[in-house]
Design an enzyme around this catalytic site. Structure first.
Site, PDB file in Angstrom:
ATOM      1  N   SER A 169      -2.228  -6.734   1.869  1.00 51.14           N
ATOM      2  CA  SER A 169      -2.133  -7.606   2.947  1.00 51.14           C
ATOM      3  C   SER A 169      -2.291  -8.928   2.411  1.00 51.14           C
ATOM      4  CB  SER A 169      -3.312  -7.471   3.718  1.00 51.14           C
ATOM      5  OG  SER A 169      -4.709  -7.145   3.242  1.00 51.14           O
TER       6      SER A 169
ATOM      7  N   HIS B 220       3.363  -3.044   5.656  1.00 51.04           N
ATOM      8  CA  HIS B 220       2.067  -3.656   5.857  1.00 51.04           C
ATOM      9  C   HIS B 220       1.533  -3.150   7.239  1.00 51.04           C
ATOM     10  CE1 HIS B 220      -0.870  -7.187   6.714  1.00 51.04           C
ATOM     11  NE2 HIS B 220      -1.804  -6.110   6.091  1.00 51.04           N
TER      12      HIS B 220
ATOM     13  N   GLU C 168       4.747  -4.735   9.192  1.00 48.86           N
ATOM     14  CA  GLU C 168       5.438  -5.750   8.535  1.00 48.86           C
ATOM     15  C   GLU C 168       6.235  -5.349   7.579  1.00 48.86           C
ATOM     16  OE1 GLU C 168       3.088  -9.910   9.340  1.00 48.86           O
ATOM     17  OE2 GLU C 168       2.230  -8.741   7.755  1.00 48.86           O
TER      18      GLU C 168
ATOM     19  N   ASN D   8      -0.719 -12.894   9.298  1.00 50.67           N
ATOM     20  CA  ASN D   8      -1.892 -13.615   8.773  1.00 50.67           C
ATOM     21  C   ASN D   8      -1.599 -15.137   8.341  1.00 50.67           C
ATOM     22  OD1 ASN D   8      -3.934 -11.587   8.644  1.00 50.67           O
ATOM     23  ND2 ASN D   8      -3.098 -10.859   6.609  1.00 50.67           N
TER      24      ASN D   8
HETATM   25  P1  NAI Z   1     -10.407   1.739   1.376  1.00 48.48           P
HETATM   26  O1  NAI Z   1     -11.231   1.375   0.332  1.00 48.48           O
HETATM   27  O2  NAI Z   1     -10.598   2.485   2.829  1.00 48.48           O
HETATM   28  O3  NAI Z   1      -9.521   2.916   0.779  1.00 48.48           O
HETATM   29  C1  NAI Z   1      -8.772   2.793  -0.498  1.00 48.48           C
HETATM   30  C2  NAI Z   1      -8.755   4.039  -1.258  1.00 48.48           C
HETATM   31  O4  NAI Z   1      -7.910   4.007  -2.408  1.00 48.48           O
HETATM   32  C3  NAI Z   1     -10.058   4.801  -1.684  1.00 48.48           C
HETATM   33  O5  NAI Z   1     -10.059   6.029  -1.050  1.00 48.48           O
HETATM   34  C4  NAI Z   1     -10.096   4.887  -2.910  1.00 48.48           C
HETATM   35  O6  NAI Z   1     -10.410   5.757  -3.537  1.00 48.48           O
HETATM   36  C5  NAI Z   1      -8.438   4.785  -3.364  1.00 48.48           C
HETATM   37  N1  NAI Z   1      -8.228   4.415  -4.666  1.00 48.48           N
HETATM   38  C6  NAI Z   1      -8.380   3.380  -5.230  1.00 48.48           C
HETATM   39  N2  NAI Z   1      -7.802   3.074  -6.315  1.00 48.48           N
HETATM   40  C7  NAI Z   1      -6.948   3.987  -6.472  1.00 48.48           C
HETATM   41  C8  NAI Z   1      -6.112   4.459  -7.517  1.00 48.48           C
HETATM   42  N3  NAI Z   1      -5.711   3.802  -8.568  1.00 48.48           N
HETATM   43  N4  NAI Z   1      -5.382   5.681  -7.137  1.00 48.48           N
HETATM   44  C9  NAI Z   1      -5.599   6.458  -5.998  1.00 48.48           C
HETATM   45  N5  NAI Z   1      -6.392   5.896  -4.877  1.00 48.48           N
HETATM   46  C10 NAI Z   1      -6.894   4.778  -5.314  1.00 48.48           C
HETATM   47  O7  NAI Z   1      -9.284   0.438   1.684  1.00 48.48           O
HETATM   48  P2  NAI Z   1      -8.402   0.132   2.775  1.00 48.48           P
HETATM   49  O8  NAI Z   1      -9.018  -0.587   3.758  1.00 48.48           O
HETATM   50  O9  NAI Z   1      -7.738   1.360   3.363  1.00 48.48           O
HETATM   51  O10 NAI Z   1      -7.205  -0.791   2.151  1.00 48.48           O
HETATM   52  C11 NAI Z   1      -6.071  -0.276   1.458  1.00 48.48           C
HETATM   53  C12 NAI Z   1      -5.067  -1.160   1.087  1.00 48.48           C
HETATM   54  O11 NAI Z   1      -4.556  -1.501   2.531  1.00 48.48           O
HETATM   55  C13 NAI Z   1      -5.393  -2.324   0.490  1.00 48.48           C
HETATM   56  O12 NAI Z   1      -4.199  -2.851  -0.411  1.00 48.48           O
HETATM   57  C14 NAI Z   1      -5.913  -3.281   1.766  1.00 48.48           C
HETATM   58  O13 NAI Z   1      -5.760  -4.553   1.130  1.00 48.48           O
HETATM   59  C15 NAI Z   1      -4.711  -2.939   2.754  1.00 48.48           C
HETATM   60  N6  NAI Z   1      -4.977  -3.259   4.160  1.00 48.48           N
HETATM   61  C16 NAI Z   1      -6.441  -3.042   4.723  1.00 48.48           C
HETATM   62  C17 NAI Z   1      -6.342  -3.540   5.977  1.00 48.48           C
HETATM   63  C18 NAI Z   1      -7.890  -3.026   6.685  1.00 48.48           C
HETATM   64  O14 NAI Z   1      -7.963  -3.673   7.720  1.00 48.48           O
HETATM   65  N7  NAI Z   1      -8.633  -2.181   5.917  1.00 48.48           N
HETATM   66  C19 NAI Z   1      -5.632  -3.871   6.640  1.00 48.48           C
HETATM   67  C20 NAI Z   1      -4.099  -3.882   6.159  1.00 48.48           C
HETATM   68  C21 NAI Z   1      -3.982  -3.561   4.840  1.00 48.48           C
END
Ligand code: NAI
Length: 507
Positions: free
Chosen positions: A125, A146, A158, A196
């Protein structure tokens, strides 16, 4: 070979099965796509599959999904224990931690496993897709995808073209989004993409109004919710999101655009973050106090008793709407050329503050009160004084406009009141996104209504108000503050001058 998103046996991998990954997996599986889940944290991928199972059975219980469809969707989700298991996937959607080095490293590994045609999509994001793709051997197949949280409910995604992304990749991802029941909006790789970026005006302009002492935070919230039609006031929204998160986004977009004044964050926000006043997540320490998960109501002062003063209404600016309303509230009110000696003078400026409007019309500033006639007058009315307006005249105006039971907010002087300046800034930023060719006007509006839940997209909203009026409000704001924050976008300026729709594309 371009990806065919309609293919029956399409296989999609989700890497990172946290909040976002599990949502993406769910909607893909529901769309008949085979999904492979991978996460480095042990137990995370099976937990995500269990979570999706729960979501699907909840949908089935509510009758929104046939039980056999729920089972079939779950059966399409497999778990991979090693990255090498993704070798046959057509698309990979990365939703791991928001860290450039981690994403680059992952994409580097993936390129050694998947076929050269496999599309590599990132759910980032705040990072640039171009930066993630830069070290890839095939940066042309890397794009942004996204989604918004919660993925199954936020039906927009997006699709972002990095500088090196091949055109077919975005087209294929847009088709895939459609298959998954989401509306794709296409954006060029730029800070904040569309949603955003377009969302920068609401909170920052509200902070600007607060900082200048024009109104209290709860007054700003009430006006924007009730008069302008937003679902939540900006300060309610900041409390919900968490000020630490919102302020970081404000700073990041501002700095990524090299201190563009339109996105300037507020020192008030920085101070409140320092103090730990983050919103709902800090218990009772946000703009509002929370108990039992609900904001404690802030009482509104009752309207003062009616006063027996003659009333005069100006026909300038948005005067005609005001003349009609006042005629209903006080049939004795006059709207001739000159006010009576003792009369309360009501003005309806467009963009001007009350002081400027009073002086321009030769009115006595101690007796002048302005009314915001741009948003609807049916649900809440905003009145604005000059620094010299007498309390008696202010109260007389308040009593008059509360006479039919409509709530009234009285604020200090400001060019554009609250609603006019916030709406004008939203439209202006939307126009500049169109001007920079980041997205089409239609996609900007779709992204904002679906992603931010605004009552209208910025360009449609600008058309509804009238581009010339939006330009006039910004012109007054710019004249008054001499702040480039309010300089109108060329997109708005030209279309307002030509008298055409803001949705009209370049020929
Ligand atoms: P989260 O922390 O809930 O989940 C991330 C997951 O990725 C975790 O389960 C972690 O163990 C895993 N992980 C970390 N490094 C890894 C790797 N090298 N290989 C495989 N797995 C790995 O994070 P979330 O909130 O789901 O965000 C994920 C992505 O989505 C980020 O880039 C974030 O910026 C983006 N995003 C998040 C939003 C939100 O509201 N939470 C909205 C839109 C985008």
């Amino acid at each position: 070979m371009p990806l065919d998103a309609t293919r029956q046996d399409l296989s999609l991998a989700v890497i990172g099965t946290g909040v976002m990954g599990r949502g993406i997996a769910q909607i893909a599986a529901q769309a008949g796509i085979r999904v492979v889940l991978y996460d480095t944290r042990s137990g995370a991928a099976p937990a995500a599959r269990d979570y999706v199972a729960q979501m699907l059975s909840r949908l089935a219980e509510k009758g929104r999904l046939a039980p056999d469809a729920a089972k079939a969707a779950l059966d399409r989700i497999e778990i991979a224990n090693v990255l090498e298991r993704l070798d046959a996937c057509d698309v990979v959607v990365e939703a791991i931690v928001e860290d450039l080095a981690a994403k680059r490293e992952l994409f580097g590994h993936l390129e050694g496993i998947v076929s050269p045609e496999c599309v590599l999509a990132t759910n980032t994001s705040s990072l640039q897709v171009t930066a993630i793709a830069a070290e890839c051997r095939h940066p042309e197949r890397v794009a942004g995808f996204h989604f918004f949280n919660p993925v199954p409910l936020m039906k927009v995604v997006e699709v972002i073209d990095g500088v090196m992304t091949a055109p077919w990749v975005g087209e294929a991802l847009a088709a895939l989004a459609g298959r998954m029941g989401h509306t794709p909006v296409r954006a060029k790789d730029t800070p904040g993409f569309i949603v955003n970026h377009a969302g920068r005006a609401y909170g920052t302009e509200a902070f600007q109004i607060l900082r200048e002492g024009i109104a209290e935070f709860h007054q700003i919230d009430r006006v924007l919710r009730e008069a302008a039609g937003f679902r939540m006031g900006p300060f309610e929204l900041l409390d919900l999101t968490g000020l630490d998160v919102s302020h970081a986004v404000m700073e990041s977009i501002y700095n990524q655009y090299y201190q563009e004044p339109r996105y300037r964050p507020s020192p008030i926000a920085a101070l409140r973050v320092m103090a730990g006043l983050l919103g709902r997540k800090s218990g009772d320490r946000g703009f509002y106090r929370y108990s039992g998960g609900k904001a404690e109501p802030i009482p509104e002062p009752p309207p003062p008793p009616p006063a027996d003063v003659p009333v005069w209404v100006s026909g300038e600016g948005l005067g005609p709407a005001l003349v009609d309303l006042v005629a209903k509230l006080d049939p004795r009110a006059r709207s001739g050329a000159k006010p009576d000696e003792r009369a309360l003078c009501l003005v309806a400026p467009l963009g001007k503050d009350t002081t400027t409007a009073a002086l321009a019309e030769g009115l006595d500033p101690t007796r002048t009160v302005a009314v915001d006639c741009l948003p609807g007058l049916a649900k809440r009315r905003t009145l604005m004084t000059t620094p010299l307006t007498s309390p008696a005249m202010r109260d007389a105006a308040h009593a008059l406009f509360a006479k039919d039971g409509v709530p009234v907010t009285v604020i200090h002087d400001s060019p554009g009141f609250i609603a006019q300046r916030v709406i004008a800034q939203i439209v202006n930023i939307g126009c500049d996104i169109a001007q920079q060719r980041i997205a089409t006007p239609q996609d900007i509006d779709r992204a904002v209504t679906l992603g931010l839940g605004y009552p209208a997209g910025p360009l449609t909203w600008g058309d509804t108000v009238g581009p010339a009026r939006i330009l006039a409000i910004l012109g007054e704001l710019f004249d008054f503050y001499q702040d480039p924050r309010y300089r109108p976008s060329p997109w708005l300026k030209r279309r307002a001058r030509l008298g055409v729709s803001l949705l009209a594309p370049e020929q």
